[in-house]
Design a protein around this motif. Structure first.
Motif, PDB file in Angstrom:
ATOM      1  N   THR A   7      29.330  -2.037  12.536  1.00  0.00           N
ATOM      2  CA  THR A   7      29.746  -1.395  12.825  1.00  0.00           C
ATOM      3  C   THR A   7      28.452   0.227  13.716  1.00  0.00           C
ATOM      4  OG1 THR A   7      32.059  -0.142  11.844  1.00  0.00           O
ATOM      5  CG2 THR A   7      30.977   0.964  13.668  1.00  0.00           C
ATOM      6  N   VAL A   8      27.934  -0.538  15.193  1.00  0.00           N
ATOM      7  CA  VAL A   8      26.824  -0.093  15.449  1.00  0.00           C
ATOM      8  C   VAL A   8      27.900   1.623  16.559  1.00  0.00           C
ATOM      9  CG1 VAL A   8      25.463  -0.789  17.339  1.00  0.00           C
ATOM     10  CG2 VAL A   8      26.374  -2.434  16.206  1.00  0.00           C
ATOM     11  N   THR A   9      27.071   2.223  16.157  1.00  0.00           N
ATOM     12  CA  THR A   9      26.624   3.440  17.403  1.00  0.00           C
ATOM     13  C   THR A   9      25.826   3.221  18.648  1.00  0.00           C
ATOM     14  OG1 THR A   9      27.061   4.697  15.088  1.00  0.00           O
ATOM     15  CG2 THR A   9      26.685   5.523  17.017  1.00  0.00           C
ATOM     16  N   VAL A  10      26.861   3.087  19.314  1.00  0.00           N
ATOM     17  CA  VAL A  10      26.628   3.361  21.330  1.00  0.00           C
ATOM     18  C   VAL A  10      26.761   5.157  22.041  1.00  0.00           C
ATOM     19  CG1 VAL A  10      27.037   1.228  21.830  1.00  0.00           C
ATOM     20  CG2 VAL A  10      28.487   2.899  22.180  1.00  0.00           C
ATOM     21  N   THR A  11      25.542   5.153  22.462  1.00  0.00           N
ATOM     22  CA  THR A  11      25.120   6.188  23.167  1.00  0.00           C
ATOM     23  C   THR A  11      24.467   6.098  24.682  1.00  0.00           C
ATOM     24  OG1 THR A  11      23.874   7.504  21.475  1.00  0.00           O
ATOM     25  CG2 THR A  11      24.014   8.134  23.618  1.00  0.00           C
ATOM     26  N   TYR A  12      25.694   6.799  25.416  1.00  0.00           N
ATOM     27  CA  TYR A  12      25.720   6.554  27.111  1.00  0.00           C
ATOM     28  C   TYR A  12      25.373   8.260  27.794  1.00  0.00           C
ATOM     29  CZ  TYR A  12      27.628   5.019  31.449  1.00  0.00           C
ATOM     30  OH  TYR A  12      28.614   4.780  33.042  1.00  0.00           O
ATOM     31  N   GLN A  13      24.247   7.814  28.053  1.00  0.00           N
ATOM     32  CA  GLN A  13      23.691   8.787  28.985  1.00  0.00           C
ATOM     33  C   GLN A  13      23.982   8.356  30.081  1.00  0.00           C
ATOM     34  OE1 GLN A  13      19.583   8.360  26.760  1.00  0.00           O
ATOM     35  NE2 GLN A  13      20.120  10.823  26.387  1.00  0.00           N
ATOM     36  N   VAL A  14      24.507   9.941  31.137  1.00  0.00           N
ATOM     37  CA  VAL A  14      24.276   9.775  32.569  1.00  0.00           C
ATOM     38  C   VAL A  14      23.270  10.758  32.805  1.00  0.00           C
ATOM     39  CG1 VAL A  14      25.832  10.493  34.834  1.00  0.00           C
ATOM     40  CG2 VAL A  14      26.965   9.642  32.660  1.00  0.00           C
ATOM     41  N   ILE A  15      22.160  10.371  33.076  1.00  0.00           N
ATOM     42  CA  ILE A  15      21.399  11.727  33.694  1.00  0.00           C
ATOM     43  C   ILE A  15      21.145  11.600  35.093  1.00  0.00           C
ATOM     44  CG2 ILE A  15      18.494  11.317  33.317  1.00  0.00           C
ATOM     45  CD1 ILE A  15      18.388   9.180  32.108  1.00  0.00           C
ATOM     46  N   ARG A  16      21.802  10.710  36.049  1.00  0.00           N
ATOM     47  CA  ARG A  16      22.152  11.882  37.536  1.00  0.00           C
ATOM     48  C   ARG A  16      22.989  11.281  37.865  1.00  0.00           C
ATOM     49  NH1 ARG A  16      17.964  10.812  42.248  1.00  0.00           N
ATOM     50  NH2 ARG A  16      18.399   8.567  41.483  1.00  0.00           N
ATOM     51  N   THR A  17      24.244  11.929  38.526  1.00  0.00           N
ATOM     52  CA  THR A  17      25.514  12.050  39.103  1.00  0.00           C
ATOM     53  C   THR A  17      25.191  12.588  40.605  1.00  0.00           C
ATOM     54  OG1 THR A  17      28.054  11.761  38.416  1.00  0.00           O
ATOM     55  CG2 THR A  17      26.524  13.581  37.711  1.00  0.00           C
ATOM     56  N   GLN A  45      16.894   2.332  31.040  1.00  0.00           N
ATOM     57  CA  GLN A  45      17.407   3.087  32.353  1.00  0.00           C
ATOM     58  C   GLN A  45      17.830   2.648  33.465  1.00  0.00           C
ATOM     59  OE1 GLN A  45      15.737   7.056  32.547  1.00  0.00           O
ATOM     60  NE2 GLN A  45      15.548   6.589  34.931  1.00  0.00           N
ATOM     61  N   VAL A  46      18.892   2.568  34.069  1.00  0.00           N
ATOM     62  CA  VAL A  46      19.471   1.629  35.188  1.00  0.00           C
ATOM     63  C   VAL A  46      19.774   2.487  36.198  1.00  0.00           C
ATOM     64  CG1 VAL A  46      20.008  -0.072  33.748  1.00  0.00           C
ATOM     65  CG2 VAL A  46      21.065   0.977  34.177  1.00  0.00           C
ATOM     66  N   GLU A  47      20.257   2.085  37.320  1.00  0.00           N
ATOM     67  CA  GLU A  47      20.569   2.944  38.527  1.00  0.00           C
ATOM     68  C   GLU A  47      21.438   2.266  39.392  1.00  0.00           C
ATOM     69  OE1 GLU A  47      18.338   4.469  42.181  1.00  0.00           O
ATOM     70  OE2 GLU A  47      18.358   6.481  40.715  1.00  0.00           O
ATOM     71  N   PHE A  48      22.103   2.362  39.509  1.00  0.00           N
ATOM     72  CA  PHE A  48      23.748   2.303  40.486  1.00  0.00           C
ATOM     73  C   PHE A  48      24.312   2.556  41.220  1.00  0.00           C
ATOM     74  CE2 PHE A  48      24.683   3.651  36.513  1.00  0.00           C
ATOM     75  CZ  PHE A  48      26.361   3.245  36.548  1.00  0.00           C
ATOM     76  N   PRO A  49      24.761   1.933  42.699  1.00  0.00           N
ATOM     77  CA  PRO A  49      25.683   3.180  43.532  1.00  0.00           C
ATOM     78  C   PRO A  49      26.766   3.457  43.156  1.00  0.00           C
ATOM     79  CG  PRO A  49      25.831   0.972  44.257  1.00  0.00           C
ATOM     80  CD  PRO A  49      24.430   0.677  42.758  1.00  0.00           C
ATOM     81  N   ALA A  64      32.653  11.732  46.532  1.00  0.00           N
ATOM     82  CA  ALA A  64      30.625  12.026  46.955  1.00  0.00           C
ATOM     83  C   ALA A  64      29.984  10.706  46.138  1.00  0.00           C
ATOM     84  CB  ALA A  64      30.354  12.742  45.987  1.00  0.00           C
ATOM     85  N   ASP A  65      29.590   9.987  47.247  1.00  0.00           N
ATOM     86  CA  ASP A  65      28.896   8.887  46.920  1.00  0.00           C
ATOM     87  C   ASP A  65      27.227   8.461  46.498  1.00  0.00           C
ATOM     88  OD1 ASP A  65      31.036   6.991  47.633  1.00  0.00           O
ATOM     89  OD2 ASP A  65      31.155   7.534  49.715  1.00  0.00           O
ATOM     90  N   GLY A  66      26.920   8.419  46.143  1.00  0.00           N
ATOM     91  CA  GLY A  66      25.022   8.158  45.661  1.00  0.00           C
ATOM     92  C   GLY A  66      24.846   7.769  44.637  1.00  0.00           C
ATOM     93  N   PRO A  67      23.536   7.131  43.817  1.00  0.00           N
ATOM     94  CA  PRO A  67      23.670   6.765  42.636  1.00  0.00           C
ATOM     95  C   PRO A  67      23.601   7.604  41.920  1.00  0.00           C
ATOM     96  CG  PRO A  67      21.229   7.503  43.330  1.00  0.00           C
ATOM     97  CD  PRO A  67      22.045   8.289  45.198  1.00  0.00           C
ATOM     98  N   THR A  68      23.809   6.947  40.539  1.00  0.00           N
ATOM     99  CA  THR A  68      24.115   7.222  38.664  1.00  0.00           C
ATOM    100  C   THR A  68      22.762   6.736  38.385  1.00  0.00           C
ATOM    101  OG1 THR A  68      26.771   7.083  39.083  1.00  0.00           O
ATOM    102  CG2 THR A  68      25.406   7.163  36.873  1.00  0.00           C
ATOM    103  N   THR A  69      22.120   7.196  37.327  1.00  0.00           N
ATOM    104  CA  THR A  69      21.201   6.679  37.193  1.00  0.00           C
ATOM    105  C   THR A  69      21.542   7.679  35.466  1.00  0.00           C
ATOM    106  OG1 THR A  69      19.234   7.449  38.456  1.00  0.00           O
ATOM    107  CG2 THR A  69      18.353   7.497  36.310  1.00  0.00           C
TER     108      THR A  69
END
Length: 433
Positions: A64-74, A26-30, A44-49
């Protein structure tokens, strides 16, 4: 050869991310989220988790690799304003990109299902989950970082809220995997026109599977040591050299072919059994009684032809399991030569010419030697079959080999999510050398 069929069907959605729940990767970035112009809202400015996960952290090249991208907070908010601006359920569709770096660079497009709870006017948009696939093209370490994502709402108007990392720094790495090279098989082999002869007789030898133009040495063997019987040749455009080898050494028990200064398992063929039949006259007043055990053949049979794999639900994708038809190998040649059984599979072709790569098929082999067999049977390693091929089973070289062997393998086809429904067919070819 065997035909393999996999089917997809049913519709299942991806699970929602648990907001605020910390987990590995889990990562967080502006982030800056630009609302659609029709909404009349400021950025809207703020962190995405966010969090990225992969279904296989140690794939091989071609997998073939399956990837999952979860945006937990926006920081993105409901773009539908005014009275009655609540966003209804199941009108939010997320799309995004995952950034690859390291041994393999590029982007992976991910898409999520249209699934959300109602969102009040002005409230933050909910957590989303997106999935996609990519094919591994290079060995080594590969990093995966969250890229831009778009939240599309289809209520009253079609509106897109686009979110990108703010500032000069990109989003931090969220997942890593290490890709391995595919193993390469040695396909060099040698065939004899006859398996026995008197001392000094010439035997016709065909050496195959060598690189075109390679310098090939054909030599006699006594156990693991070479005898003085030897000739040289150059492989033709098909990688084949045909020679006549005079066998004068009475200790010769086999013939091999190889590249380079000496035989090696990487650049040489397995031995082909050969027997020198001594025809010396008997002593006076005695009689020599000779019985010859004629060498037989190496062959195989397989139960059934077609393999039907299990079904996979549309949307989720996943593993379609199955089992090859049982293979029985009979080795009645005698002599020191072992054998190897390899397999390779074409791409799976479905409706409208849609393909699933052959490298998506893996197997777990097993092998059993019948009682009284002289050789032990070793199954190949579990892993990808693919168009390049893989080892199913083998027996080693030894002073005397032979027996009957039963080979099986469970197979699994990894079907990517949202593969169109229908039957997908490939051809699995088994080769015994």
């Amino acid at each position: 050869m065997a035909a393999l069929v996999a089917t997809t069907g049913g519709v299942l959605g991806a699970p929602a991310a648990a907001e605020g729940e910390a987990s590995p990767g889990q990562v967080e970035f502006p982030t800056q989220c630009l609302a659609p112009q029709e909404a009349g809202l400021p950025p809207a400015d703020g962190p995405t988790t966010a969090r990225i996960t992969v279904d296989d952290p140690a794939p091989r090249v071609g997998d073939t690799v399956t990837v999952t991208y979860q945006v937990i907070r926006t920081p993105a908010r409901n773009p539908v304003g005014g009275a009655g601006g609540e966003l209804p359920a199941d009108v939010l569709t997320p799309t995004g990109r995952i950034l690859l770096a390291g041994a393999q660079s590029g982007e992976v497009t991910v898409v999520g299902a249209k699934r959300n709870e109602p969102v009040p006017a002005g409230a933050p948009l909910p957590a989303v989950t997106m999935t996609g696939t990519f094919t591994v093209t290079a060995p080594g370490g590969i990093t995966l970082a969250p890229g831009p994502y778009t939240l599309h709402t289809g209520h009253l108007l079609d509106l897109d809220t686009t979110c990108t990392a703010a500032g000069p720094a990109a989003a931090p790495v969220s997942a890593r995997l290490t890709a391995a090279e595919l193993p390469t098989a040695n396909l060099r082999s040698v065939f004899l026109a006859t398996a026995h002869g008197r001392p000094g007789a010439e035997v016709g030898v065909t050496a195959a599977g060598f690189p075109p133009g390679a310098a090939v040495t054909v030599a006699g063997r006594a156990g693991a040591a070479e005898t003085t019987d030897r000739v040289s040749a150059t492989a033709d455009d098909l990688g084949t050299a045909v020679v006549r080898l005079p066998v004068t050494d009475r200790t010769t028990t086999a013939v091999v072919a190889y590249e380079g200064a000496a035989w090696s398992a990487r650049q040489g063929s397995g031995p082909a059994a050969y027997t020198v039949v001594d025809a010396a006259p008997p002593a006076s007043a005695t009689q020599k009684v000779t019985a010859t055990v004629e060498p037989g053949a190496l062959g195989m049979t397989q139960a059934g032809r077609d393999i039907t794999l299990g079904t996979v639900p549309y949307g989720d994708g996943g593993a379609a399991p199955g089992r090859i038809g049982t293979v029985t190998v009979t080795d009645a040649r005698g002599g020191p030569a072992g054998w190897s059984l390899t397999g390779k599979v074409t791409d799976f072709t479905g409706p409208g010419g849609i393909r699933i790569p052959g490298a998506s098929l893996s197997w777990t082999p097993s092998c059993t030697a019948a009682p009284d067999s002289r050789s032990p049977c070793t199954p190949g390693s579990a892993g990808v079959v693919g168009p390049e091929g893989a080892l199913l089973a083998s027996t080693p070289d030894a002073p005397l080999v032979g027996g009957t062997f039963t080979i099986d393998a469970t197979v699994t086809l990894h079907v990517p999510p949202y593969t169109p429904p229908g039957a997908y067919t490939a051809v699995l070819t088994l080769t015994l050398l």
